[in-house]
Design an enzyme around this catalytic site. Structure first.
Site, mmCIF file in Angstrom:
data_model
loop_
_atom_site.group_PDB
_atom_site.id
_atom_site.type_symbol
_atom_site.label_atom_id
_atom_site.label_comp_id
_atom_site.label_asym_id
_atom_site.label_seq_id
_atom_site.Cartn_x
_atom_site.Cartn_y
_atom_site.Cartn_z
ATOM 1 N N ASP A 124 0.887 -1.169 0.000
ATOM 2 C CA ASP A 124 0.000 0.000 0.000
ATOM 3 C C ASP A 124 0.920 1.213 0.000
ATOM 4 O O ASP A 124 2.011 1.163 0.587
ATOM 5 C CB ASP A 124 -0.849 -0.003 1.286
ATOM 6 C CG ASP A 124 -2.047 0.919 1.177
ATOM 7 O OD1 ASP A 124 -3.179 0.415 1.152
ATOM 8 O OD2 ASP A 124 -1.856 2.158 1.112
ATOM 9 N N PHE B 233 -17.713 -9.234 -4.215
ATOM 10 C CA PHE B 233 -19.072 -9.084 -3.670
ATOM 11 C C PHE B 233 -18.998 -9.213 -2.152
ATOM 12 O O PHE B 233 -19.750 -9.953 -1.538
ATOM 13 C CB PHE B 233 -19.998 -10.148 -4.274
ATOM 14 C CG PHE B 233 -20.034 -10.133 -5.783
ATOM 15 C CD1 PHE B 233 -20.714 -9.129 -6.460
ATOM 16 C CD2 PHE B 233 -19.380 -11.098 -6.523
ATOM 17 C CE1 PHE B 233 -20.748 -9.095 -7.849
ATOM 18 C CE2 PHE B 233 -19.403 -11.083 -7.914
ATOM 19 C CZ PHE B 233 -20.092 -10.072 -8.575
ATOM 20 N N ARG C 253 -19.369 -8.097 1.579
ATOM 21 C CA ARG C 253 -20.071 -7.155 2.443
ATOM 22 C C ARG C 253 -19.216 -6.902 3.672
ATOM 23 O O ARG C 253 -18.693 -7.852 4.255
ATOM 24 C CB ARG C 253 -21.419 -7.744 2.905
ATOM 25 C CG ARG C 253 -22.434 -7.860 1.803
ATOM 26 C CD ARG C 253 -23.532 -8.792 2.230
ATOM 27 N NE ARG C 253 -22.997 -10.123 2.503
ATOM 28 C CZ ARG C 253 -23.700 -11.124 3.028
ATOM 29 N NH1 ARG C 253 -24.959 -10.933 3.366
ATOM 30 N NH2 ARG C 253 -23.147 -12.303 3.229
ATOM 31 N N LYS D 134 -20.940 -6.140 -11.511
ATOM 32 C CA LYS D 134 -20.768 -5.515 -10.189
ATOM 33 C C LYS D 134 -21.719 -4.332 -10.016
ATOM 34 O O LYS D 134 -22.425 -4.206 -9.012
ATOM 35 C CB LYS D 134 -19.305 -5.084 -10.041
ATOM 36 C CG LYS D 134 -18.991 -4.358 -8.758
ATOM 37 C CD LYS D 134 -19.191 -5.268 -7.574
ATOM 38 C CE LYS D 134 -19.385 -4.505 -6.290
ATOM 39 N NZ LYS D 134 -18.212 -4.228 -5.545
ATOM 40 N N GLY E 227 -35.692 1.384 6.603
ATOM 41 C CA GLY E 227 -34.993 2.058 7.696
ATOM 42 C C GLY E 227 -34.487 3.412 7.275
ATOM 43 O O GLY E 227 -35.154 4.137 6.525
ATOM 44 N N CYS F 11 -19.956 1.621 -0.674
ATOM 45 C CA CYS F 11 -20.208 0.950 -1.952
ATOM 46 C C CYS F 11 -21.526 1.348 -2.584
ATOM 47 O O CYS F 11 -21.546 1.948 -3.652
ATOM 48 C CB CYS F 11 -20.144 -0.558 -1.765
ATOM 49 S SG CYS F 11 -18.461 -1.099 -1.534
ATOM 50 N N LYS G 296 -22.058 5.119 -3.711
ATOM 51 C CA LYS G 296 -21.170 5.578 -4.781
ATOM 52 C C LYS G 296 -21.348 4.745 -6.048
ATOM 53 O O LYS G 296 -21.250 5.261 -7.158
ATOM 54 C CB LYS G 296 -19.714 5.616 -4.299
ATOM 55 C CG LYS G 296 -18.863 4.409 -4.596
ATOM 56 C CD LYS G 296 -17.432 4.614 -4.152
ATOM 57 C CE LYS G 296 -16.736 3.287 -3.976
ATOM 58 N NZ LYS G 296 -16.112 2.665 -5.086
HETATM 59 C C1 UDX Z 1 -22.182 -3.932 -0.535
HETATM 60 C C2 UDX Z 1 -22.629 -5.170 -1.317
HETATM 61 O O1 UDX Z 1 -23.645 -5.860 -0.598
HETATM 62 C C3 UDX Z 1 -21.451 -6.070 -1.600
HETATM 63 O O2 UDX Z 1 -21.844 -7.183 -2.371
HETATM 64 C C4 UDX Z 1 -20.440 -5.220 -2.366
HETATM 65 O O3 UDX Z 1 -19.404 -5.905 -2.868
HETATM 66 C C5 UDX Z 1 -19.996 -4.075 -1.492
HETATM 67 O O4 UDX Z 1 -21.137 -3.290 -1.216
HETATM 68 P P1 UDX Z 1 -21.664 -3.329 1.993
HETATM 69 O O5 UDX Z 1 -21.394 -1.936 1.525
HETATM 70 O O6 UDX Z 1 -20.693 -3.945 2.930
HETATM 71 O O7 UDX Z 1 -21.768 -4.338 0.756
HETATM 72 O O8 UDX Z 1 -23.075 -3.309 2.724
HETATM 73 P P2 UDX Z 1 -24.495 -3.995 2.504
HETATM 74 O O9 UDX Z 1 -24.643 -5.131 3.404
HETATM 75 O O10 UDX Z 1 -24.774 -4.192 1.077
HETATM 76 O O11 UDX Z 1 -25.428 -2.813 3.056
HETATM 77 C C6 UDX Z 1 -25.418 -1.526 2.430
HETATM 78 C C7 UDX Z 1 -26.332 -0.572 3.136
HETATM 79 O O12 UDX Z 1 -27.688 -0.942 2.918
HETATM 80 C C8 UDX Z 1 -26.162 -0.511 4.656
HETATM 81 O O13 UDX Z 1 -26.214 0.846 5.055
HETATM 82 C C9 UDX Z 1 -27.355 -1.262 5.209
HETATM 83 O O14 UDX Z 1 -27.752 -0.793 6.476
HETATM 84 C C10 UDX Z 1 -28.398 -0.946 4.136
HETATM 85 N N1 UDX Z 1 -29.455 -1.959 4.049
HETATM 86 C C11 UDX Z 1 -29.158 -3.224 3.687
HETATM 87 C C12 UDX Z 1 -30.775 -1.598 4.300
HETATM 88 O O15 UDX Z 1 -31.063 -0.432 4.613
HETATM 89 N N2 UDX Z 1 -31.751 -2.541 4.162
HETATM 90 C C13 UDX Z 1 -31.490 -3.813 3.812
HETATM 91 O O16 UDX Z 1 -32.440 -4.603 3.707
HETATM 92 C C14 UDX Z 1 -30.154 -4.185 3.564
#
Ligand code: UDX
Length: 461
Positions: free
Chosen positions: A30, A153, A155, A223, A272, A279, A282
């Protein structure tokens, strides 16, 4: 295989550690030397469940090393994963300058042919541009590069499990040799012949994931298409929640029934305060820009984004409805991270909520199991509590902003006694409203019929 990882953020660290875990020799680098120093001291610059154990084990086994020498790292791997940041620019486009610098670095430092794999989320056709850049920067060197796209993918909060037990692995390639190399990288995962390193009972059953081979352009699009679909699904659930609130239905009942339809599925239907993190917001923004450039009608995505941005407005409206004036009101906030099991506050709803509450001169006291340090850097003057119960001290409202499991089992009687007004605004429908009401709380969730008895001012007034 010998693998190099450029970028030790969430994606790079999880990818590097897990590739070592499945048997490869991995060197991570890095350009932030302090990160490498931290990693070499045995600490992690981020909080991610299970990652510490995997990093420690593979460092000990000498399959995983961290170096600040970028050139050494480039020369080490036959395959180089680019996992650098691609943050949004002012106009919503992804900033690809770190991808370009990585191409320059690889071209300058490589002494043999390399497979260069884009793992960072990038707009479509970046693979083509990366290939061209490598060719130009390494002109006259006699070294050839192949390029592939291998979207992640992962999370946050479950990234290690997601890597080791993926639903699918997508590899976007332009030739058979590259395909064979990437199949070799992922063979242990496809065959699932690894012992799952997660010892907390959360390890899913061994199911061989499908490995999909696509063109590079398609892999890049997959993606974007996935993350934007998830965003649309969440905004749809939030739209249903708003209808429920106004028409006297209960969103939890509605989405449960929806999710049982196999064509819809239960995931990402939780209403919510909206989607945050680095992710989804953006990626939707970048996808909108991409669609617009392609002359495609992206109104659907813009609406999903618009609905998401309004979640904080409607939550604050609910707070005003119950509290009347927010100025000088003491408000407790449970949860700062953009979702549970992470310390990440980037684009977290809590951060925007606090900004708006401070604008209205509310007195704020907060608690989060992991994200307090990062929030302190943004808002040094609010009160940070050492215990979740403390956020209730003399508060006139308690807001649930992130659905950490620990918040479900707090001592609610103690909280009720500590609050000036025992009012809970649950932004994630985490708690059981009826049980809390029995303890003397006023409770308002998301997508539940609005309880007019909570209003500070009668609705007719
Ligand atoms: C996401 C994608 O899920 C993942 O596959 C990708 O590679 C990276 O981006 P992440 O950013 O870690 O992952 O979070 P994720 O679990 O997708 O949740 C994103 C946001 O959505 C969170 O703020 C979460 O609170 C919100 N969310 C998620 C909801 O408000 N309702 C839901 O039902 C699910």
């Amino acid at each position: 295989m010998r693998i190099s990882i450029l970028g030790c953020g969430y994606v790079g660290l999880v990818t590097g550690a897990c590739l070592a875990e499945i048997g490869h020799q991995v060197v991570c680098t890095d350009n932030d030397e302090s990160k490498i120093k931290t990693l070499n001291q045995g600490a992690l610059p981020i909080y991610e469940p299970n990652l510490d154990e995997i990093v420690a084990r593979n460092r000990k086994a000498e399959r995983l090393t961290f170096t600040a020498d970028l050139g050494d790292a480039v020369r080490f791997g036959d395959a180089i994963f680019i996992c650098v940041g691609t943050p949004p620019l002012q106009d919503g486009d992804a900033d690809l300058s770190s991808i370009d610098s990585s191409a320059r670095l690889i071209a300058a430092e490589a002494r043999s042919s390399k497979l260069v794999i884009e793992k960072s989320t990038v707009p479509m056709q970046t693979g083509q541009k990366l290939k061209r850049a490598l060719e130009i920067y390494a002109r006259n060197s006699g070294i050839s590069f192949s390029v592939a796209s291998n979207p992640e993918f992962l999370r946050e909060g479950t990234a290690v499990l997601d890597f080791l037990h993926p639903d699918r692995i997508v590899i976007g390639v332009g030739d058979e040799r590259t395909e064979a190399q990437l199949r070799e990288v992922y063979r242990p995962l496809v065959e699932q012949n690894i012992a799952c390193p997660i010892h907390n009972g959360n390890c899913p059953p061994k199911v061989a994931p499908r490995l999909l081979v696509t063109s590079i352009n398609s892999a890049e699009l997959i993606k974007h298409a996935c993350n934007s679909f998830l965003a649309v699904k969440i905004s749809y659930a939030n739209l249903i929640a708003d209808i429920c609130e106004n028409m006297g239905a209960d969103v939890d009942e509605v989405v449960e029934a929806m999710g049982l339809d196999a064509r819809i599925g239960p995931q990402f239907l939780r209403p919510g305060l909206g989607f945050g993190g680095f992710c989804l917001p953006k990626d939707v923004q970048a996808f909108i820009r991409l669609g617009e450039k392609a002359g495609v009608d992206v109104a659907l995505l813009k609406d999903a984004e618009r609905i998401n941005k309004k979640r904080i407005d409607s939550f604050l409206a609910k707070a005003r409805h119950a509290l009347w004036i927010l100025k000088d009101k003491r408000i407790g906030i449970l949860g700062l991270a953009f979702k549970p099991e992470t310390d990440d506050i980037r684009f977290a709803p809590a951060i925007e909520l606090i900004r708006r509450l401070l604008q209205e001169q509310a007195q704020i006291q907060v608690y989060d199991p992991q994200a307090m340090e990062k929030t302190k850097a943004l808002y040094p003057s609010i009160r940070y509590c050492t215990d979740p119960h403390e956020v209730a001290d003399s508060a006139e409202a308690l807001m649930i902003v992130t659905e950490w499991e620990v918040f479900k089992t707090l001592d609610w009687q103690r909280i009720e006694r500590a609050m000036l007004r025992p009012l809970i605004l649950d932004g994630r429908n985490l708690l059981r409203g009826k049980e809390l009401a029995a303890l003397g709380f006023e409770y308002q969730g998301i997508g539940k019929p609005i309880d007019e008895s909570l209003a500070h001012i009668p609705v007719s007034g």
